[in-house]
Design a protein around this motif. Structure first.
Motif, mmCIF file in Angstrom:
data_model
loop_
_atom_site.group_PDB
_atom_site.id
_atom_site.type_symbol
_atom_site.label_atom_id
_atom_site.label_comp_id
_atom_site.label_asym_id
_atom_site.label_seq_id
_atom_site.Cartn_x
_atom_site.Cartn_y
_atom_site.Cartn_z
ATOM 1 N N PRO A 123 23.456 -28.610 -10.075
ATOM 2 C CA PRO A 123 24.704 -27.848 -10.052
ATOM 3 C C PRO A 123 25.734 -28.560 -9.180
ATOM 4 C CG PRO A 123 22.923 -26.631 -8.987
ATOM 5 C CD PRO A 123 22.380 -27.975 -9.335
ATOM 6 N N LEU A 124 27.003 -28.245 -9.395
ATOM 7 C CA LEU A 124 28.045 -28.910 -8.626
ATOM 8 C C LEU A 124 28.118 -28.365 -7.211
ATOM 9 C CD1 LEU A 124 31.034 -29.403 -11.020
ATOM 10 C CD2 LEU A 124 28.767 -30.394 -11.021
ATOM 11 N N GLY A 125 28.309 -29.266 -6.281
ATOM 12 C CA GLY A 125 28.518 -28.865 -4.889
ATOM 13 C C GLY A 125 30.006 -28.719 -4.624
ATOM 14 N N ILE A 126 30.351 -28.153 -3.492
ATOM 15 C CA ILE A 126 31.751 -27.920 -3.152
ATOM 16 C C ILE A 126 32.573 -29.206 -3.214
ATOM 17 C CG2 ILE A 126 31.107 -27.891 -0.684
ATOM 18 C CD1 ILE A 126 34.239 -26.321 -2.239
ATOM 19 N N HIS A 127 31.987 -30.315 -2.776
ATOM 20 C CA HIS A 127 32.761 -31.568 -2.771
ATOM 21 C C HIS A 127 33.157 -32.033 -4.175
ATOM 22 C CE1 HIS A 127 28.521 -32.532 -3.118
ATOM 23 N NE2 HIS A 127 28.889 -33.599 -3.789
ATOM 24 N N HIS A 128 32.458 -31.527 -5.203
ATOM 25 C CA HIS A 128 32.829 -31.903 -6.572
ATOM 26 C C HIS A 128 34.201 -31.389 -6.971
ATOM 27 C CE1 HIS A 128 28.489 -32.781 -7.380
ATOM 28 N NE2 HIS A 128 29.085 -33.776 -8.012
ATOM 29 N N ILE A 129 34.720 -30.460 -6.196
ATOM 30 C CA ILE A 129 36.053 -29.954 -6.534
ATOM 31 C C ILE A 129 37.069 -31.098 -6.449
ATOM 32 C CG2 ILE A 129 36.817 -29.238 -4.206
ATOM 33 C CD1 ILE A 129 37.942 -26.708 -5.583
ATOM 34 N N LEU A 130 36.799 -32.089 -5.610
ATOM 35 C CA LEU A 130 37.787 -33.153 -5.392
ATOM 36 C C LEU A 130 38.103 -33.969 -6.657
ATOM 37 C CD1 LEU A 130 36.679 -34.336 -1.817
ATOM 38 C CD2 LEU A 130 38.482 -32.747 -2.427
ATOM 39 N N TYR A 327 40.477 -44.607 -11.881
ATOM 40 C CA TYR A 327 39.217 -43.910 -11.605
ATOM 41 C C TYR A 327 39.380 -43.015 -10.385
ATOM 42 C CZ TYR A 327 37.032 -47.421 -14.655
ATOM 43 O OH TYR A 327 36.690 -48.227 -15.723
ATOM 44 N N VAL A 328 39.419 -41.711 -10.628
ATOM 45 C CA VAL A 328 39.545 -40.771 -9.520
ATOM 46 C C VAL A 328 38.141 -40.479 -8.991
ATOM 47 C CG1 VAL A 328 40.426 -38.520 -8.805
ATOM 48 C CG2 VAL A 328 41.593 -39.811 -10.606
ATOM 49 N N VAL A 329 37.732 -41.280 -8.045
ATOM 50 C CA VAL A 329 36.342 -41.245 -7.579
ATOM 51 C C VAL A 329 36.289 -41.412 -6.057
ATOM 52 C CG1 VAL A 329 34.067 -42.332 -7.788
ATOM 53 C CG2 VAL A 329 35.550 -42.247 -9.785
ATOM 54 N N ASP A 330 35.297 -40.802 -5.500
ATOM 55 C CA ASP A 330 34.957 -40.855 -4.081
ATOM 56 C C ASP A 330 35.075 -42.253 -3.447
ATOM 57 O OD1 ASP A 330 33.552 -40.622 -1.673
ATOM 58 O OD2 ASP A 330 32.129 -39.202 -2.575
ATOM 59 N N ARG A 331 35.606 -42.273 -2.231
ATOM 60 C CA ARG A 331 35.722 -43.521 -1.490
ATOM 61 C C ARG A 331 34.379 -44.226 -1.311
ATOM 62 N NH1 ARG A 331 38.525 -42.073 3.661
ATOM 63 N NH2 ARG A 331 36.472 -41.448 4.356
ATOM 64 N N LEU A 351 42.707 -57.484 -19.529
ATOM 65 C CA LEU A 351 42.482 -56.179 -18.902
ATOM 66 C C LEU A 351 43.741 -55.333 -18.749
ATOM 67 C CD1 LEU A 351 40.146 -57.393 -16.050
ATOM 68 C CD2 LEU A 351 39.476 -55.943 -17.966
ATOM 69 N N PRO A 352 43.555 -54.019 -18.853
ATOM 70 C CA PRO A 352 44.640 -53.124 -18.456
ATOM 71 C C PRO A 352 44.679 -53.091 -16.934
ATOM 72 C CG PRO A 352 42.692 -51.843 -19.003
ATOM 73 C CD PRO A 352 42.351 -53.296 -19.278
ATOM 74 N N GLU A 353 45.676 -52.410 -16.377
ATOM 75 C CA GLU A 353 45.679 -52.216 -14.926
ATOM 76 C C GLU A 353 44.445 -51.375 -14.573
ATOM 77 O OE1 GLU A 353 49.015 -49.932 -13.600
ATOM 78 O OE2 GLU A 353 48.198 -49.761 -11.573
ATOM 79 N N LEU A 354 43.705 -51.821 -13.567
ATOM 80 C CA LEU A 354 42.517 -51.072 -13.156
ATOM 81 C C LEU A 354 42.694 -50.624 -11.712
ATOM 82 C CD1 LEU A 354 39.717 -53.451 -14.529
ATOM 83 C CD2 LEU A 354 40.437 -51.269 -15.520
ATOM 84 N N GLU A 355 42.416 -49.384 -11.447
ATOM 85 C CA GLU A 355 42.577 -48.902 -10.076
ATOM 86 C C GLU A 355 41.491 -47.890 -9.736
ATOM 87 O OE1 GLU A 355 46.474 -47.337 -8.062
ATOM 88 O OE2 GLU A 355 45.390 -45.557 -8.759
ATOM 89 N N HIS A 356 40.932 -48.054 -8.567
ATOM 90 C CA HIS A 356 40.068 -47.009 -8.042
ATOM 91 C C HIS A 356 40.974 -46.067 -7.255
ATOM 92 C CE1 HIS A 356 36.615 -45.806 -5.071
ATOM 93 N NE2 HIS A 356 36.984 -44.822 -5.860
ATOM 94 N N THR A 357 41.246 -44.917 -7.834
ATOM 95 C CA THR A 357 42.126 -43.934 -7.209
ATOM 96 C C THR A 357 41.272 -43.100 -6.253
ATOM 97 O OG1 THR A 357 43.378 -43.959 -9.262
ATOM 98 C CG2 THR A 357 43.844 -42.157 -7.744
ATOM 99 N N VAL A 358 41.131 -43.596 -5.049
ATOM 100 C CA VAL A 358 40.134 -43.040 -4.123
ATOM 101 C C VAL A 358 40.523 -41.696 -3.535
ATOM 102 C CG1 VAL A 358 39.082 -45.126 -3.223
ATOM 103 C CG2 VAL A 358 41.195 -44.310 -2.212
ATOM 104 N N PHE A 359 39.521 -40.950 -3.170
ATOM 105 C CA PHE A 359 39.759 -39.808 -2.296
ATOM 106 C C PHE A 359 38.706 -39.810 -1.202
ATOM 107 C CE2 PHE A 359 37.371 -38.247 -5.995
ATOM 108 C CZ PHE A 359 36.222 -37.761 -5.390
ATOM 109 N N GLY A 360 39.061 -39.180 -0.071
ATOM 110 C CA GLY A 360 38.180 -39.201 1.091
ATOM 111 C C GLY A 360 37.058 -38.175 0.986
ATOM 112 N N ARG A 361 36.343 -38.022 2.069
ATOM 113 C CA ARG A 361 35.231 -37.071 2.078
ATOM 114 C C ARG A 361 35.737 -35.693 2.456
ATOM 115 N NH1 ARG A 361 30.420 -38.683 5.694
ATOM 116 N NH2 ARG A 361 30.009 -36.566 5.015
ATOM 117 N N MET A 429 42.789 -39.615 2.779
ATOM 118 C CA MET A 429 42.174 -39.240 4.058
ATOM 119 C C MET A 429 41.013 -38.291 3.791
ATOM 120 S SD MET A 429 44.757 -40.442 5.954
ATOM 121 C CE MET A 429 45.570 -39.609 7.294
ATOM 122 N N ASP A 430 40.264 -37.991 4.850
ATOM 123 C CA ASP A 430 39.245 -36.967 4.690
ATOM 124 C C ASP A 430 39.932 -35.633 4.440
ATOM 125 O OD1 ASP A 430 37.178 -38.652 4.881
ATOM 126 O OD2 ASP A 430 36.655 -38.185 6.963
#
Ligand code: ARG
Length: 564
Positions: A123-130, A327-331, A351-361, A429-430
């Motif tokens: 099951p999804l944890g709270i952090h999956h909301i990000l 890619y909207v994915v965890d840092r 290649l297309p433009e590639l970006e890891h669109t990071v988010f913190g913890r 940021m976190d």
């Protein structure tokens, strides 16, 4: 919205100094600096071979001749501040009204936004909301502005977790079928496996065996896998509905099972993939890159997360010819994406433009939040709790809150508070989880936005008017009107900025400022009781504020009530 000012200034600079620079106008919230100001005189001084003040003076003199400009002044070392006429300001507001309307999708190569990506069978944890809400908000803004966007979910539906679950079912499942279980029951078995493995490490081997069977196409295992995926998907569907998450496309990791071989072959042929330790297959990078080798195949021949991600890039390019993939994915996966993108470069793919669109913890002020019984706090439970807390606040406020349907309001407010709480923070940021802040009525929060929206709607209802016509010109603008108007003028630009940076908090910050500005205006100026021209101006500003707040909130996946 200051385009006409930019063109004007450009013409002046061209005819007086023979230069044609880009002229950008900044909006200032501070009435002393006028409605817009530019630093262009400072920027071009060298090129023009003139003192900034001299250029600024020419700009001021000539700009003031335009009928849209009330006056223009030099400030400091060479800034130019401009006060627009009421007429020009009111006319510009059309751009804000237009910015509230979703644009038609343009026919152009798509932007792919990779988000969600939950691992199935847990099951999804709270952090999956990000990844869910940050991704969806970015997608919504792109779509609103007419971009061709594919919001793409990539669930982890393949991997040893299915082997573990299969072993757990066999040992402790009491003959139940996976398809008849709830996600909770699946989780219990999964947790049980992890507890038992401490005493009996051989369980791990059994799990690996079982997953191998699945990979090898074993019929029984395949059926089991399908059932588990189905149970998880039902559960996800519910969650997505509550959170307004709508992927356009979804391919799980399993989808890429048969798409890796050709790439392995290509990479091997080109010498990009080489044999590593113990017979594994790896991609190596230059020393300067500082990147460790990227594993494409383990020594036992099995493929990995990275192999599938690589196959997915190929698939997306071949199927959709995207202009970009974000890619909207965890840092925590930074290294993975650096290796992945570098591998694509080494393969010399176009290649297309590639970006890891990071988010913190996600971090928790309240220690109790982070874990419970050794497992992560479940997202579904947190959503329930958010609604419960909102309901308690609504009950506590009693008659102060008017709602047609209090439980619907609680849902809107609780979920909105949670989502806004996440999106109002800089994703890099976190992200701090804080119930009190999220649910506050006074701060940078969903309830404050929702309350302000309801307030605008209440004013409009009381006016008993269907349409609000902005007067084409007026004699005077009160300070509070002027600030509100100027802020409303920023909406289109803010959407551009939030999209270009892929930073939803740029939008929340703006909506917060707009709420504050509207409330200050509301508390200091009579609206319904003002004389006719002024009344119509104030009602028009109120109606436009309502539209911007609603449009902005919905882009952030948040609903706003008409009464509260
Ligand atoms: N399933 C992954 C995880 O939970 C996230 C997927 C991210 N997207 C990707 N293309 N790798 O860690």
């Amino acid at each position: 919205m200051y385009n006409f000012l930019s063109t004007l200034a450009q013409d002046i600079l061209n005819s007086n100094f023979g230069i044609e620079p880009d002229v950008t106008w900044e909006y200032s919230s501070d009435g002393d600096k006028g409605d817009a100001s530019t630093a262009v005189a400072l920027q071009v001084s060298k090129k023009a071979g003139k003192k900034p003040q001299e250029i600024a003076q020419v700009l001021c003199d000539k700009l003031a001749e335009d009928e849209s400009v009330e006056r223009a002044e030099i400030a400091g070392p060479g800034y130019v501040n401009v006060w627009l006429t009421h007429k020009a300001l009111l006319k510009s507001l059309n751009s804000t009204r237009e910015a509230c309307i979703a644009q038609v999708k343009r026919d152009e190569p798509p932007v792919i936004i990779d988000y969600c990506g939950p691992n199935i069978a847990k099951p999804l944890g709270i952090h999956h909301i990000l990844p869910h809400v940050i991704g969806q908000a970015i997608i919504n803004i792109y779509k609103h502005q007419g971009f061709n966007v594919i919001g793409w979910s990539y669930p982890g539906d393949w991997g040893t977790q299915f082997g573990k679950l299969a072993v757990a079912f066999e040992k402790w499942g009491e003959g139940k079928k996976a398809g008849d279980c709830s996600v909770e029951e699946l989780l219990d078995l999964y947790v049980k496996f992890h507890n038992e493995v401490e005493n009996d490490p051989s369980l791990e081997d059994q799990a690996r065996e079982s997953f191998k069977k699945l990979e090898g196409g074993d019929k029984k295992m395949h059926m089991f896998w399908k059932e588990v995926v189905k149970v998880s998907e039902e559960n996800l569907k519910n969650l997505y509905k509550r959170l307004n998450i709508n992927p356009d496309e979804e391919t799980g990791e399993s989808f890429y099972q048969d798409k890796m071989d050709p790439i392995i072959e290509e990479g091997t042929k080109r010498g990009v993939f080489i044999e590593g330790e113990g017979g594994a297959l790896i991609a190596e990078f230059t020393e300067e890159s500082g990147l460790p080798p990227f594993m494409m195949k383990k020594s036992d021949g099995s493929t990995l997360y990275g192999t599938r991600d690589l196959a997915m890039i190929r698939y997306r390019i071949d199927q959709h010819h995207p202009q970009a993939i974000y890619y909207v994915v965890d840092r925590a996966q930074s290294l993975h994406f650096r290796q992945l993108f570098e591998t694509c470069n080494k393969l010399e793919w176009e290649l297309p433009e590639l970006e890891h669109t990071v988010f913190g913890r996600m971090s928790f002020g309240d220690k109790k939040m982070s874990t419970r019984k050794g497992t992560v706090l479940r997202l579904e439970e947190v959503l329930d709790e958010a609604e419960k807390r909102a309901e308690a606040i609504i009950t506590e406020r009693g008659d102060e809150i008017q709602a047609d349907d209090r439980s619907e309001l609680a849902e809107m407010m609780g979920l909105g508070a949670l989502v806004y709480g996440v999106l109002s923070q800089n994703r890099k940021m976190d992200i701090v989880f804080d119930w009190d802040k999220f649910l506050s009525f006074e701060g940078n929060s969903a309830p404050y936005l929702q309350y302000t929206h309801a307030r605008t709607k209440s004013v409009l209802r009381k006016s008993e008017q269907e349409e609000f016509v902005m007067p084409s010109d007026i004699k005077e603008l009160a300070d509070k009107e002027r600030s509100l108007l100027n802020l409303l003028l920023q909406f289109a630009r803010v959407l551009d900025e939030a999209r270009e940076a892929r930073m939803p908090h740029i939008l929340t910050n703006y909506l917060y400022a707009l709420c504050q500005s509207y409330n200050t205006f509301y508390n200091s100026e009579p609206i319904l009781k003002a004389e006719e021209q002024t009344r119509s101006l104030r009602l028009s500003l109120t109606s436009l504020t309502a539209s911007v707040l609603k449009t902005g909130a919905e882009l952030l996946t948040i609903r706003v009530p008409d009464r509260m």
